[in-house]
Design an enzyme around this catalytic site. Structure first.
Site, PDB file in Angstrom:
ATOM      1  N   HIS A 195      -8.633  11.496 -17.901  1.00 48.94           N
ATOM      2  CA  HIS A 195      -9.461  12.191 -18.898  1.00 48.94           C
ATOM      3  C   HIS A 195      -8.749  13.389 -19.525  1.00 48.94           C
ATOM      4  CE1 HIS A 195     -13.344  10.082 -18.229  1.00 48.94           C
ATOM      5  NE2 HIS A 195     -12.698   9.721 -17.130  1.00 48.94           N
ATOM      6  N   ASP A 227      -6.144  19.782 -24.912  1.00 50.66           N
ATOM      7  CA  ASP A 227      -7.357  19.110 -24.452  1.00 50.66           C
ATOM      8  C   ASP A 227      -7.125  17.609 -24.497  1.00 50.66           C
ATOM      9  OD1 ASP A 227      -9.967  18.904 -23.604  1.00 50.66           O
ATOM     10  OD2 ASP A 227     -10.762  20.222 -25.158  1.00 50.66           O
TER      11      ASP A 227
HETATM   12  P1  ADQ Z   1     -14.111  18.713 -20.501  1.00 47.57           P
HETATM   13  O1  ADQ Z   1     -12.959  19.567 -20.292  1.00 47.57           O
HETATM   14  O2  ADQ Z   1     -15.311  19.075 -19.748  1.00 47.57           O
HETATM   15  O3  ADQ Z   1     -13.812  17.176 -20.233  1.00 47.57           O
HETATM   16  P2  ADQ Z   1     -15.188  18.121 -23.255  1.00 47.57           P
HETATM   17  O4  ADQ Z   1     -14.656  16.817 -23.662  1.00 47.57           O
HETATM   18  O5  ADQ Z   1     -15.248  19.070 -24.370  1.00 47.57           O
HETATM   19  O6  ADQ Z   1     -14.361  18.828 -22.106  1.00 47.57           O
HETATM   20  O7  ADQ Z   1     -16.638  17.924 -22.715  1.00 47.57           O
HETATM   21  C1  ADQ Z   1     -17.483  18.999 -22.497  1.00 47.57           C
HETATM   22  C2  ADQ Z   1     -18.916  18.485 -22.331  1.00 47.57           C
HETATM   23  O8  ADQ Z   1     -19.686  19.555 -21.810  1.00 47.57           O
HETATM   24  C3  ADQ Z   1     -19.516  18.075 -23.646  1.00 47.57           C
HETATM   25  O9  ADQ Z   1     -20.249  16.897 -23.490  1.00 47.57           O
HETATM   26  C4  ADQ Z   1     -20.463  19.224 -23.998  1.00 47.57           C
HETATM   27  O10 ADQ Z   1     -21.616  18.834 -24.648  1.00 47.57           O
HETATM   28  C5  ADQ Z   1     -20.827  19.790 -22.648  1.00 47.57           C
HETATM   29  N1  ADQ Z   1     -21.037  21.239 -22.745  1.00 47.57           N
HETATM   30  C6  ADQ Z   1     -20.165  22.148 -23.126  1.00 47.57           C
HETATM   31  N2  ADQ Z   1     -20.729  23.374 -23.114  1.00 47.57           N
HETATM   32  C7  ADQ Z   1     -21.990  23.206 -22.730  1.00 47.57           C
HETATM   33  C8  ADQ Z   1     -23.083  24.084 -22.492  1.00 47.57           C
HETATM   34  N3  ADQ Z   1     -22.989  25.398 -22.623  1.00 47.57           N
HETATM   35  N4  ADQ Z   1     -24.230  23.571 -22.079  1.00 47.57           N
HETATM   36  C9  ADQ Z   1     -24.357  22.252 -21.903  1.00 47.57           C
HETATM   37  N5  ADQ Z   1     -23.371  21.366 -22.086  1.00 47.57           N
HETATM   38  C10 ADQ Z   1     -22.203  21.847 -22.491  1.00 47.57           C
HETATM   39  C11 ADQ Z   1     -12.651  16.393 -19.853  1.00 47.57           C
HETATM   40  C12 ADQ Z   1     -11.394  16.623 -20.692  1.00 47.57           C
HETATM   41  C13 ADQ Z   1     -11.703  16.372 -22.138  1.00 47.57           C
HETATM   42  C14 ADQ Z   1     -12.271  14.965 -22.325  1.00 47.57           C
HETATM   43  C15 ADQ Z   1     -13.427  14.725 -21.383  1.00 47.57           C
HETATM   44  C16 ADQ Z   1     -13.907  13.282 -21.409  1.00 47.57           C
HETATM   45  O11 ADQ Z   1     -10.906  17.928 -20.501  1.00 47.57           O
HETATM   46  O12 ADQ Z   1     -10.549  16.533 -22.933  1.00 47.57           O
HETATM   47  O13 ADQ Z   1     -12.728  14.835 -23.646  1.00 47.57           O
HETATM   48  O14 ADQ Z   1     -13.061  15.025 -20.053  1.00 47.57           O
HETATM   49  O15 ADQ Z   1     -12.867  12.423 -21.110  1.00 47.57           O
END
Ligand code: ADQ
Length: 867
Positions: free
Chosen positions: A194, A397
């Site tokens: 991921h 990311d």
């Molecule tokens: P993450 O590093 O967690 O995931 P991301 O892909 O942006 O990063 O996902 C974050 C998730 O958390 C999103 O679904 C978002 O809606 C939720 N989120 C963020 N802030 C929030 C808040 N304050 N309250 C509620 N929900 C919140 C890892 C990798 C990424 C990759 C994903 C999936 O780092 O690059 O995209 O896995 O593979």
């Protein structure tokens, strides 16, 4: 459930660090309850696990003092994607608290997370944490195998699809594979990362990178978000492991298996977000002309929050017209709050936000609103829907789902997406405004551009973005994955395989190094390299085709062949039976040149005495198929034929015998070996042979190729590093210093054939005579002595010699009794040189000479065949 259910032809076992829900204790009655966590992965994958009657292996999120007795069933009111997952489909991994902490915080978060995000300065490399990582991966693997057994019991004809997730589980595959193979359980193994997979420059910083790469290669299919990560991985396999790869078809050959590498960009349940946005109440009450800039992230240093606030500050400085009219809403989910680095980041951000607000706030307006906490999905959808600009600017990311969620929720007035090119999402969301988060001025300019973008442009960009994300949603990702592993019910996929290695493929490895005018030294091991491994050494016969090619090569001018084997010199010579080549036996302790020169490395007298005692003891243990191979100064105790249940007992006895006799035990293929306790090995023997044949400056002029299959061959691969092209013949997960891996002895034959073709225009030597041995420019006196006894001697078959070397003192022993160095002794028709050991200085000088370096692995893109 997805709108169009996706059917997998195999029951799916998902293995992830976390279960798809959180287990906690109900504070009122102490009972265990499930709490939902609705990430994209869970939303997409859980229904497939439910539908196929599969299983989910993971850590429940808490350490329960009394262990987990039973996973609770879901609440009848539960509408989340995991509601249908019965407790019997969940395999909780309960780990010791300290081991888990070392694995999760010490290795995953403190090392892999920063390293894989190309921030090596933040990465901490600690051996004990890596050990914990290995232990936990084994534990996950053991429970996964248990899960396979359960599924097989239920439906023996199904082939479970095991899907490992993320950087927490990069070593589990080989353990699962080995256990399943042992029990004859057929499985499919896949892995998805991921986070980004960085370039070779970064991966090589990890001290155990080879283990890591081979751990991932334990799978049949490997998935990354974007193509760049795939190519980085393939590049690492080629450069670090010496694997054959096919960059065009994204294939890697490892342990005689083809591993496919697929780019599978993850996405979101698009329609669910649209629905949320359509029904979510307005939560931010803006004034008529007020614009909302939005950031939504986990509070992590990779997300670039500090850079973003600084750019916003610059915007307000440069464009005062935005003051009072633009508000930045940053929502940050607390993450890894017990880690110092994350606490420091929070402090830094708090201070920065405070300082910007202090600088620009008025009685009615504050430039930054900051929510430190989780917000509900409804609230989040409303933020996304009502924001004018969403700022997704991570420093690095894997993909970033926020960018996609924002686009899905843009159901009203179209906004603008600002996206970092360093997020995987930046690769495909072309209509976003790309911004380098490190360039504060430019960042501020692009913020201004987004805030002032005309509606028609915003509409156009957003329409395209939404169209793409709707199509390439999380279900598309899942379908693509199932297709890549041949498990998608309504589709066929013919799996690609790397074409078997053929002669011409060696052009990629060798054509820059070997040409018609090269002087070539070919150093080869015997068992497992030229001849396939057999149950008994006498049965390891040299294939006739290999023999013929070797004979022809040996007959070519300027080609020298040396066989360096663990067998006795007489025995290896008998097995090969070709004149005109050098034979080194007992791992190079005895070297027989074609001119009759016999070199025997001296061994300490004490060793000979101890060896005799050990020999007697081992002879008594030669029962149940065990036998002793007496090779003179080396003896080997073979237990390959001992029935399995008896092996442990005999191994213990042998180990004790070695200990009692004071000799070091060397383990080789199902055998134990006693070797003289001197710093001599195949590596030093190889250098010795090259120096004897070509003089001290051999590495300037000679193209040297070494191939071997055994641990003992690694000494030669290390010694020849930078001075030869080296090959390790292996179908195992092993660490090697060799430049390239070859799957088996057939590949070695293909290499010999390629060399023969390459040098084909040379005419054979007359009578097998080599004139050059004696005509070399000599490096020192020792060498000229060796060469001075060359051509007139020993053209006929070499007689067996029973030479005992003079005693060499063990350093510090009261019996120290130095032999007279220098003078060759005569024994029968052979000259025996006993003082040919290079001094350490000579040896180091030799290693430091790298003018005549072999080619490094090519990095250019290859097509069809694998390199
Ligand atoms: P993450 O590093 O967690 O995931 P991301 O892909 O942006 O990063 O996902 C974050 C998730 O958390 C999103 O679904 C978002 O809606 C939720 N989120 C963020 N802030 C929030 C808040 N304050 N309250 C509620 N929900 C919140 C890892 C990798 C990424 C990759 C994903 C999936 O780092 O690059 O995209 O896995 O593979």
């Amino acid at each position: 459930m997805p709108l169009h259910p996706i059917h997998s032809t195999s029951p799916m076992i998902v293995v992830a660090n976390r279960l798809p829900f959180i287990i906690s204790k109900d504070p009122e009655n102490g009972k265990l309850i499930r709490k939902q966590c609705a990430g994209g992965l869970v939303t997409a994958v859980a229904p497939v696990v439910v539908e196929t009657g599969g299983l989910w292996v993971g850590w429940p999120g808490v350490h329960l003092e009394d262990g987990i007795v039973e996973i609770p069933e879901s609440d009848p009111e539960d509408k989340s994607p995991t509601a249908g997952l019965k407790s019997s489909q969940v395999v909780p991994v309960d780990l010791h608290k300290q081991v888990f902490d070392d694995y999760y915080n010490g290795c995953c978060n403190a090392c892999f997370w920063p390293l894989f995000h190309s921030m090596p300065d933040r990465a901490v490399f600690q051996g004990d944490k890596w050990e914990a990582y290995k232990t936990v991966n084994q534990e996950f693997a053991a429970l996964t195998v248990e899960a396979v057994r359960r599924l097989k019991k239920k439906s023996p004809n199904d082939v479970p699809l095991i899907w490992l997730h993320d950087y927490h589980l990069m070593l589990a595959a080989n353990h699962i594979r080995a256990a399943c193979e042992l029990e004859g359980l057929e499985i499919k193994l896949a892995f998805f990362l991921h986070i980004p997979f960085p370039s070779w420059d970064i991966v090589r910083l990890f001290p155990w990178d080879d283990e890591l790469l081979q751990g991932i290669l334990g799978c049949d299919s490997i998935g990354f978000h974007i193509e760049d990560y795939c190519l980085n991985f393939i590049d690492c396999c080629k450069r670090r492991l010496g694997c054959r790869v096919d960059r065009e078809y994204r294939l890697v050959e490892h342990n005689m298996r083809t591993v496919s590498v697929n780019h599978l960009p993850i996405s979101i349940p698009y329609d669910r977000f649209v629905k949320l946005a359509e029904s979510a109440p307005v939560v931010v009450k803006n004034r008529a002309k007020e614009q909302l800039l939005l950031g939504v992230d986990r509070l992590d240093y990779t997300k670039g929050l500090v850079h973003r606030i600084k750019a916003f500050e610059r915007l307000l400085e440069k464009y005062p017209e935005h003051r009072n009219n633009v508000t930045f809403l940053q929502v940050a989910v607390p993450s890894r709050t017990d880690v110092k680095e994350y606490q420091e980041l929070k402090e830094e951000l708090d201070q920065l936000i405070g300082s910007v607000n202090g600088k620009f706030s008025t009685a009615n307006w504050s430039p930054i609103r900051y929510i430190y906490g989780c917000v509900s999905q409804d609230q989040l959808a409303a933020f996304y829907r009502d924001a004018s600009v969403c700022v997704v600017t991570p420093l690095r990311d894997g993909m970033n789902l926020v960018a996609k969620e924002f686009v899905a929720c843009q159901t009203r007035e179209p906004g603008v997406l600002l996206l970092s090119p360093f997020a995987g999402a930046g690769n495909s969301m072309h209509e976003a405004l790309l911004v380098n988060p490190y360039e504060t001025n430019e960042f501020a300019e692009i913020l201004n551009r987004a805030l002032t973008m005309p509606k028609d442009e915003r509409e156009l960009r957003m329409r395209q973005l939404r169209r793409r994300e709707k199509h390439l949603d999380v279900n598309f990702w899942l379908r693509s994955f199932l297709k890549s592993v041949d498990c998608l019910a309504d589709s066929n996929r013919s799996a690609s395989r790397i074409l078997p290695l053929v002669e011409d493929d060696f052009g990629h490895y060798l054509s820059d190094y070997v040409n018609e005018s090269s002087r070539l030294a070919l150093l080869l091991d015997y068992d497992g390299t030229l001849a396939p491994i057999a149950p008994h050494p006498d049965l390891a016969i040299l294939p006739s085709e290999t023999k013929k090619v070797l004979e022809r090569l040996a007959g070519m001018p300027d080609v020298n062949i040396a066989i360096i084997s663990g067998r006795s010199v007489e025995n290896v010579q008998k097995m090969i039976g070709i004149n005109g080549i050098t034979y080194a036996g007992n791992h190079g302790f005895e070297i027989q040149h074609p001119d009759g020169t016999l070199f025997i490395h001296p061994v300490p007298h004490e060793y000979e005495v101890q060896l005799e005692v050990l020999k007697q003891k081992l002879l008594e243990m030669c029962q149940e198929g065990a036998w002793l191979e007496d090779k003179g100064i080396v003896i080997t105790f073979h237990y390959r034929e001992v029935p399995k249940p008896k092996q442990r007992e005999i191994m213990e006895k042998v180990t004790t015998a070695f200990r009692e006799s004071g000799l070091k035990l060397h383990h080789s293929h199902m055998a134990y070996e006693a070797r003289p306790p001197v710093t001599w090995n195949k590596g030093r023997a190889a250098i010795h042979i090259l120096r004897t044949l070509f003089g001290v400056d051999w590495s300037d002029r000679i193209s040297t190729i070494f191939a071997g299959d055994d641990k003992t061959d690694e000494d030669a691969m290390r010694a020849l590093q930078g001075m030869a092209v080296t090959f390790r013949v292996t179908a195992q997960t092993v660490r090697t210093a060799a430049m390239h891996r070859l799957p088996n002895t057939d590949a070695v034959l293909a290499m010999l054939r390629w060399i023969e073709k390459r040098l084909g225009s040379r005419s054979p030597l007359m009578n097998g005579q080599r004139s050059r041995t004696g005509s070399m420019s000599m490096g020192n006196g020792q060498l000229s002595r060796t060469n001075s006894i060359s051509n007139s001697m020993c053209n006929g078959p070499i007689r067996k010699t029973s030479v005992t070397s003079p005693p060499m003192p063990i350093p510090g022993s009261p019996r120290s009794n130095s032999p007279t160095p220098g003078s060759p002794r005569t024994c029968g028709r052979h000259k025996i040189i006993t003082n040919m050991v290079l001094s350490d200085d000579d040896y180091m000088n030799l290693l430091n000479k790298k003018n005549h370096s072999p080619p490094r692995s090519p990095t250019s893109i290859q097509t069809r065949s694998a390199f």
